[in-house]
Design an enzyme around this catalytic site. Structure first.
Site, PDB file in Angstrom:
ATOM      1  N   LYS A  70      18.369 -62.074 -40.626  1.00 31.06           N
ATOM      2  CA  LYS A  70      17.802 -63.173 -40.418  1.00 31.06           C
ATOM      3  C   LYS A  70      18.744 -64.290 -41.178  1.00 31.06           C
ATOM      4  CE  LYS A  70      13.118 -61.516 -40.516  1.00 31.06           C
ATOM      5  NZ  LYS A  70      11.878 -61.300 -41.111  1.00 31.06           N
ATOM      6  N   GLY A  71      19.522 -63.710 -42.274  1.00 29.37           N
ATOM      7  CA  GLY A  71      19.926 -64.585 -43.232  1.00 29.37           C
ATOM      8  C   GLY A  71      21.026 -65.729 -42.647  1.00 29.37           C
ATOM      9  N   GLU A 124      27.974 -64.150 -40.919  1.00 30.53           N
ATOM     10  CA  GLU A 124      27.258 -63.839 -42.163  1.00 30.53           C
ATOM     11  C   GLU A 124      26.732 -65.001 -42.929  1.00 30.53           C
ATOM     12  OE1 GLU A 124      25.479 -61.625 -43.371  1.00 30.53           O
ATOM     13  OE2 GLU A 124      26.006 -59.943 -43.688  1.00 30.53           O
ATOM     14  N   ASP A 125      25.492 -64.575 -43.613  1.00 30.96           N
ATOM     15  CA  ASP A 125      25.263 -65.692 -44.625  1.00 30.96           C
ATOM     16  C   ASP A 125      26.002 -65.575 -45.864  1.00 30.96           C
ATOM     17  OD1 ASP A 125      24.177 -63.252 -45.201  1.00 30.96           O
ATOM     18  OD2 ASP A 125      21.894 -63.951 -45.566  1.00 30.96           O
ATOM     19  N   ASP A 173      28.215 -60.316 -50.793  1.00 34.13           N
ATOM     20  CA  ASP A 173      28.032 -59.918 -52.203  1.00 34.13           C
ATOM     21  C   ASP A 173      28.536 -58.915 -52.624  1.00 34.13           C
ATOM     22  OD1 ASP A 173      26.944 -60.005 -54.673  1.00 34.13           O
ATOM     23  OD2 ASP A 173      24.915 -59.435 -54.272  1.00 34.13           O
ATOM     24  N   LYS A 184      30.455 -64.227 -52.485  1.00 26.81           N
ATOM     25  CA  LYS A 184      30.026 -64.046 -53.982  1.00 26.81           C
ATOM     26  C   LYS A 184      30.816 -62.890 -54.509  1.00 26.81           C
ATOM     27  CE  LYS A 184      25.054 -64.202 -54.971  1.00 26.81           C
ATOM     28  NZ  LYS A 184      23.884 -63.255 -55.107  1.00 26.81           N
ATOM     29  N   PHE A 205      21.227 -65.629 -57.908  1.00 25.16           N
ATOM     30  CA  PHE A 205      20.561 -65.511 -56.637  1.00 25.16           C
ATOM     31  C   PHE A 205      20.109 -66.636 -56.153  1.00 25.16           C
ATOM     32  CE2 PHE A 205      17.368 -64.129 -53.868  1.00 25.16           C
ATOM     33  CZ  PHE A 205      18.031 -62.923 -53.396  1.00 25.16           C
ATOM     34  N   ASP A 254      16.808 -65.645 -48.207  1.00 28.58           N
ATOM     35  CA  ASP A 254      15.515 -65.537 -48.636  1.00 28.58           C
ATOM     36  C   ASP A 254      15.413 -64.947 -49.982  1.00 28.58           C
ATOM     37  OD1 ASP A 254      16.366 -63.044 -47.583  1.00 28.58           O
ATOM     38  OD2 ASP A 254      14.101 -62.562 -47.980  1.00 28.58           O
ATOM     39  N   ARG A 300      13.465 -69.467 -46.517  1.00 28.50           N
ATOM     40  CA  ARG A 300      14.774 -69.638 -45.671  1.00 28.50           C
ATOM     41  C   ARG A 300      14.710 -71.016 -45.067  1.00 28.50           C
ATOM     42  NH1 ARG A 300      16.660 -64.492 -44.274  1.00 28.50           N
ATOM     43  NH2 ARG A 300      14.764 -62.867 -44.450  1.00 28.50           N
TER      44      ARG A 300
HETATM   45  P1  IMP Z   1      25.895 -57.192 -49.748  1.00 30.35           P
HETATM   46  O1  IMP Z   1      25.852 -55.918 -48.837  1.00 30.35           O
HETATM   47  O2  IMP Z   1      25.985 -56.895 -51.208  1.00 30.35           O
HETATM   48  O3  IMP Z   1      27.255 -57.886 -49.595  1.00 30.35           O
HETATM   49  O4  IMP Z   1      24.861 -58.055 -49.584  1.00 30.35           O
HETATM   50  C1  IMP Z   1      24.874 -58.974 -48.711  1.00 30.35           C
HETATM   51  C2  IMP Z   1      23.290 -59.429 -48.248  1.00 30.35           C
HETATM   52  O5  IMP Z   1      22.488 -59.298 -49.335  1.00 30.35           O
HETATM   53  C3  IMP Z   1      23.585 -60.567 -47.644  1.00 30.35           C
HETATM   54  O6  IMP Z   1      23.504 -60.728 -46.231  1.00 30.35           O
HETATM   55  C4  IMP Z   1      21.897 -61.119 -48.098  1.00 30.35           C
HETATM   56  O7  IMP Z   1      21.019 -60.734 -47.308  1.00 30.35           O
HETATM   57  C5  IMP Z   1      21.752 -60.377 -49.523  1.00 30.35           C
HETATM   58  N1  IMP Z   1      22.156 -61.236 -50.452  1.00 30.35           N
HETATM   59  C6  IMP Z   1      23.023 -61.168 -51.551  1.00 30.35           C
HETATM   60  N2  IMP Z   1      22.867 -62.022 -52.285  1.00 30.35           N
HETATM   61  C7  IMP Z   1      21.890 -62.942 -52.211  1.00 30.35           C
HETATM   62  C8  IMP Z   1      21.585 -64.236 -52.677  1.00 30.35           C
HETATM   63  O8  IMP Z   1      21.928 -64.676 -53.500  1.00 30.35           O
HETATM   64  N3  IMP Z   1      20.225 -64.657 -51.916  1.00 30.35           N
HETATM   65  C9  IMP Z   1      19.630 -64.085 -51.102  1.00 30.35           C
HETATM   66  N4  IMP Z   1      20.490 -63.021 -50.267  1.00 30.35           N
HETATM   67  C10 IMP Z   1      21.450 -62.413 -50.902  1.00 30.35           C
HETATM   68 MG    MG Z   2      22.001 -61.168 -44.872  1.00 30.88          MG
END
Ligand code: IMP
Ligand code: MG
Length: 187
Positions: A47-48, A104-105, A108, A136, A158, A165, A171
């Protein structure tokens, strides 16, 4: 893994509505320039990326584009990241032979994006590009970078709002803010 105990409270605004709008416009221009009229399928990751996808496709107004969605879960119910990415809803249309743009939102650790790139390439997409509103880059665990990135998050934060969310909340904020641990936060 970090866990955030309740209560939480909203912190300062990190990216205003104007910051977000400027980043989205810039991303739209870059995507147009690099793709030069080649038809794309924007794949919004819910949903992000709900709000970002809606704004980005309008920034691409007259570009030849169709839209599809995937729902993936990449982390649990708290402030933890998980290497276990699951597809809860797949694309409606086959990606075979298409030029895909993952929307993608936030990237990270990179697990979610790496998983999506592998998954979609393995299904014979003609090409797979990725666009993230927020990068990030501080805790990357997988060697992956979005082709297009809008805003760089501050270190060790965060973020919530504009689709992002915390436990499904926030959101609907029109801007992006820090989420702060209240008293009693644990690590
Ligand atoms: P990754 O797999 O660690 O790159 O994580 C990506 C997913 O983690 C994103 O699509 C978000 O849904 C969630 N996420 C990572 N950091 C944040 C944040 O600061 N706020 C909210 N969601 C986050
Ligand atoms: Mg996401």
């Amino acid at each position: 893994m970090r866990q955030l105990a309740s209560p939480v409270e909203l912190g300062e605004v990190v990216f205003s509505e104007e910051d977000i709008a400027a980043a989205v416009a810039r991303l739209g221009d870059e995507i147009r320039r690099r793709n030069a009229g080649r038809p794309l399928v924007a794949v919004g990751i819910l949903k992000g990326a709900l709000t970002f996808t809606a704004d980005l496709i309008r920034a691409l107004g007259d570009y030849p584009l169709t839209v599809d969605f995937m729902v993936v879960s990449s982390y649990g119910t708290g402030r933890t990241t998980n290497t276990d990415v699951r597809i809860l809803k797949d694309l409606d249309q086959s990606p075979s032979g298409k030029h895909l743009l993952i929307v993608e939102d936030i990237v990270d650790e990179g697990y979610t994006l790496a998983y999506l790139l592998n998954n979609l390439k393995s299904r014979n997409a003609a090409s797979v590009q990725s666009c993230a509103l927020i990068n990030k880059p501080f805790h990357r665990a997988v060697n992956v970078e979005p082709d297009f990135a809008g805003l760089v998050a501050p270190a060790d934060c965060f973020l919530v709002g504009y689709g992002l969310d915390f436990q499904e909340r926030f959101r609907n904020l029109p801007h992006i803010r820090h989420l702060q641990a209240g008293l009693g936060a644990t690590t």
